[in-house]
Design an enzyme around this catalytic site. Structure first.
Site, PDB file in Angstrom:
ATOM      1  N   ASP A 189       1.679-102.172  60.665  1.00 64.74           N
ATOM      2  CA  ASP A 189       0.491-101.605  60.026  1.00 64.74           C
ATOM      3  C   ASP A 189      -0.229-100.713  61.028  1.00 64.74           C
ATOM      4  O   ASP A 189      -0.789-101.198  62.012  1.00 64.74           O
ATOM      5  CB  ASP A 189      -0.434-102.729  59.554  1.00 64.74           C
ATOM      6  N   LYS A 264      -5.638-105.493  47.862  1.00 65.58           N
ATOM      7  CA  LYS A 264      -6.561-106.482  48.406  1.00 65.58           C
ATOM      8  C   LYS A 264      -7.695-106.688  47.417  1.00 65.58           C
ATOM      9  O   LYS A 264      -8.277-105.718  46.922  1.00 65.58           O
ATOM     10  CB  LYS A 264      -7.128-106.025  49.756  1.00 65.58           C
TER      11      LYS A 264
END
Length: 354
Positions: A189, A264
């Site tokens: 990431d 998310k």
């Protein structure tokens, strides 16, 4: 059944140690716990956790947003989830974490009323999911040692933070792969940290070390850059900060910018919007990961239930609660054995809050 009262309180969660990512260093988390009471005696809990450098929200703004939204929601049926999200969006733009807190509490109430755990209310039969663990940015040799420690604890998937220095990012992955061997699955990431050119260079190096996917390699606004990187990449490309909403998901699909989307709850506004994003992705042949910000076991229980209920989620990145000192005020929801999160069969979230 009607919503009778909505309250919101801040809670500080202490990290065991700071976490470093390309966007900044996280020393602690301030989260907001929401309680929604109904006129039939049911009470549901939700959570809103912001990150000023991602969602633009803090604990204080979340509390204020919930107090504002409360005025529009008192008296509504908790099952009217479409209407409630319509009203929240009409009352206040953005503020996804505040809306997620309300959304999760409503799903908790619906599960309790239906006498179903949340994962079954969402249509799932599995009650267990596997999470990865994340390694923050540090010296490459230290990151490799941390990877070994996690592998010894039984974690089969590791997400590695990157994005500050491309050469160090390459060296960290080289050392990690060397240290843990070929059986551990790696994702990286970059948290928007690279230019498109650097991203392509680093990603081609990563391919030598069996990295499965690279998340948010370029700035969130650079969808054309994301498309360019994906076209040149031998690895799967995942969007995170580039996808907050169902509308963002459609843009990514049209631009052929991603292979995966990291959803998310705190970023999109809760389970209702997460289900919409996942449906768009699934219909477009794009798999999803369910990630987290820095929420407690309330938000993690909701996210884990979603992952367990939808096969299009091929990754779970729900490890934030593992970084905190355990808070005795929040209990239940799930148990954890290494990477495996097993959901409670209590109705709703199965969470107890003092």
């Amino acid at each position: 059944m009607k919503i009778k009262e909505i309250t919101a309180k801040k809670l500080r969660l202490e990290l065991r140690q700071p976490v470093v990512i390309a966007l900044g260093t996280i020393d602690y988390s301030e989260t907001v716990i929401v309680r929604i009471e109904t006129d039939e005696g049911l009470a549901g809990y939700g959570e809103g956790t912001g990150a000023t450098f991602v969602t633009g929200e803090s604990a204080d703004t979340i509390v204020n947003a919930i107090l504002l939204l409360k005025q529009a929601l008192i008296g509504l049926d908790p099952f009217s989830i479409d209407s409630i999200h319509y009203l929240m969006d009409k009352t206040l733009v953005h503020n996804a974490a505040a809306k997620a807190a309300i959304d999760i509490a409503l799903y908790d109430i619906m599960g309790q009323y239906a006498k179903l755990p949340l994962y079954r209310l969402l249509g799932g039969m599995a009650k267990q999911m596997e999470t990865d663990r994340t390694i923050g940015i540090g010296a490459p040799e230290d990151m490799a040692k941390e990877a070994v420690r996690l592998a010894e604890q039984g974690f089969r998937q590791i997400k590695v933070k990157a994005g500050l220095n491309p050469d160090d990012d390459i060296e960290a992955i080289r050392r990690i792969r060397e240290a843990v061997g070929g059986a551990i699955r790696l994702k990286v990431d970059a948290n928007q940290g690279w230019s498109a050119g650097d991203a392509i260079r680093v990603i081609h190096s990563y391919a030598e070390y069996g990295v499965e996917a690279v998340e948010q390699p370029v700035p969130h606004w650079d969808i054309d850059g994301l498309s360019y990187v994906r076209a040149k990449s031998p690895l799967k490309i995942m969007a995170d900060e580039s996808c907050f909403s169902p509308q963002d998901a459609i843009k990514l699909v049209k631009k052929e910018a991603v292979d995966l989307i990291n959803i998310k709850l705190m970023k999109c506004g809760g389970l209702y919007r997460a289900l919409q994003i996942n449906a768009i992705a699934e219909a477009s042949g794009i798999k999803c990961m369910l990630g987290c910000m820095m929420e407690s076991r309330i938000g993690i229980a909701a996210g884990a239930a979603l992952v367990a209920s939808r096969p299009n989620f091929i990754y779970g990145d729900l490890d934030s609660f593992m970084y905190f000192k355990e808070n005795e005020k929040i209990r239940g929801g799930f148990t954890c054995d290494g990477p495996y999160i097993t959901l409670s069969d209590e109705y709703g979230l199965g969470i107890e809050v003092d």
